[in-house]
Scaffold this motif. Structure first.
Motif, PDB file in Angstrom:
ATOM      1  N   CYS A 127      -0.938   8.023   2.563  1.00 56.29           N
ATOM      2  CA  CYS A 127       0.503   8.213   2.729  1.00 56.29           C
ATOM      3  C   CYS A 127       1.015   9.222   1.700  1.00 56.29           C
ATOM      4  CB  CYS A 127       1.219   6.877   2.555  1.00 56.29           C
ATOM      5  SG  CYS A 127       3.014   7.006   2.628  1.00 56.29           S
ATOM      6  N   TYR A 187       3.967   9.565   0.691  1.00 58.16           N
ATOM      7  CA  TYR A 187       5.098   9.009  -0.041  1.00 58.16           C
ATOM      8  C   TYR A 187       4.672   8.046  -1.146  1.00 58.16           C
ATOM      9  CZ  TYR A 187       7.406  10.899   4.054  1.00 58.16           C
ATOM     10  OH  TYR A 187       7.829  11.736   5.055  1.00 58.16           O
ATOM     11  N   CYS A 188       3.722   7.146  -0.811  1.00 59.33           N
ATOM     12  CA  CYS A 188       3.322   6.141  -1.810  1.00 59.33           C
ATOM     13  C   CYS A 188       1.835   6.228  -2.164  1.00 59.33           C
ATOM     14  CB  CYS A 188       3.661   4.739  -1.313  1.00 59.33           C
ATOM     15  SG  CYS A 188       2.683   4.200   0.109  1.00 59.33           S
ATOM     16  N   GLN A 189       1.096   7.162  -1.593  1.00 57.76           N
ATOM     17  CA  GLN A 189      -0.325   7.415  -1.821  1.00 57.76           C
ATOM     18  C   GLN A 189      -1.238   6.252  -1.392  1.00 57.76           C
ATOM     19  OE1 GLN A 189       1.995   8.750  -4.033  1.00 57.76           O
ATOM     20  NE2 GLN A 189       1.484  10.687  -3.025  1.00 57.76           N
ATOM     21  N   SER A 190      -0.720   5.318  -0.606  1.00 61.03           N
ATOM     22  CA  SER A 190      -1.546   4.225  -0.115  1.00 61.03           C
ATOM     23  C   SER A 190      -2.487   4.746   0.967  1.00 61.03           C
ATOM     24  CB  SER A 190      -0.663   3.125   0.474  1.00 61.03           C
ATOM     25  OG  SER A 190      -1.456   2.156   1.123  1.00 61.03           O
ATOM     26  N   CYS A 210       2.237   4.069   7.444  1.00 60.12           N
ATOM     27  CA  CYS A 210       1.751   3.469   6.204  1.00 60.12           C
ATOM     28  C   CYS A 210       2.119   1.993   6.222  1.00 60.12           C
ATOM     29  CB  CYS A 210       2.396   4.169   4.999  1.00 60.12           C
ATOM     30  SG  CYS A 210       1.970   3.386   3.429  1.00 60.12           S
ATOM     31  N   ARG A 245       1.994   0.067   3.709  1.00 55.67           N
ATOM     32  CA  ARG A 245       2.546  -0.327   2.417  1.00 55.67           C
ATOM     33  C   ARG A 245       4.056  -0.063   2.362  1.00 55.67           C
ATOM     34  NH1 ARG A 245       1.261   2.320  -3.375  1.00 55.67           N
ATOM     35  NH2 ARG A 245       2.428   0.853  -4.649  1.00 55.67           N
ATOM     36  N   CYS A 246       4.471   1.170   2.689  1.00 58.42           N
ATOM     37  CA  CYS A 246       5.903   1.511   2.600  1.00 58.42           C
ATOM     38  C   CYS A 246       6.584   1.563   3.967  1.00 58.42           C
ATOM     39  CB  CYS A 246       6.105   2.832   1.845  1.00 58.42           C
ATOM     40  SG  CYS A 246       5.493   4.299   2.710  1.00 58.42           S
ATOM     41  N   ARG A 252       6.568   3.932   6.227  1.00 57.84           N
ATOM     42  CA  ARG A 252       6.993   5.261   6.690  1.00 57.84           C
ATOM     43  C   ARG A 252       5.974   5.852   7.654  1.00 57.84           C
ATOM     44  NH1 ARG A 252       9.397   8.127   1.287  1.00 57.84           N
ATOM     45  NH2 ARG A 252      11.137   6.685   1.026  1.00 57.84           N
TER      46      ARG A 252
END
Length: 147
Positions: free
Chosen positions: A8, A10-13, A138, A140-141, A143
């Motif tokens: 991702c 945005y959050c690098q997940s 993602c 996690r976030c 998005r």
């Protein structure tokens, strides 16, 4: 910079998945068939039926792929509305020209919707499908991003 191409932005997940896979994993279709018979008094009866359904998670509904625009149903609805208004006009005032105008306008509106649906399916939908196939979500976030 994210660790992999599919991480991702945005959050690098790296807990991501393509939209098409998220849709397939959250969608379930079912069908059922039944047959029965019975005897009551002097009579005998037989029955048969079929059923089907779609079960979908909220996520699957959110990430559903773009669909083709329906072509014939809006056209038929417009024409039927014109005919209905013609019938109502006939019962109320009986002005022949007004009834014909309703049918004509219903036909024109139906043809306009038919043209719009054709143009959408031919030009816009393929681009939307390409964008959809490049999109990931993602977990996690939440998005959606494109690769």
């Amino acid at each position: 910079m994210p660790a992999s191409r599919y991480a991702c932005p945005y959050c690098q997940s790296e807990n991501t998945q393509s939209l098409s896979m998220a849709y397939m994993m959250g969608t379930s279709r079912s069908t059922g068939y039944m047959v029965g018979g019975g005897v009551a008094g002097d009579g005998f009866g037989v029955g048969a039926g079929a059923t089907g359904g779609l079960s979908q998670t909220e996520l699957a509904a959110k990430v559903a792929p773009p669909e083709e625009a329906e072509m014939m149903i809006p056209f038929v609805w417009c024409v039927m509305t014109g005919l209905f208004l013609w019938f109502v006009e006939f019962l109320i005032v009986d002005w022949e020209w007004l009834g014909r105008a309703f049918v004509f306008l219903g036909g024109v509106a139906g043809c306009g919707l038919l043209y719009w649906a054709h143009q959408y399916n031919k030009y816009t939908l393929p681009e939307e499908k390409r964008e959809y196939n490049r999109s990931y979500i993602c977990y996690r976030c939440g998005r959606v991003f494109k690769i």
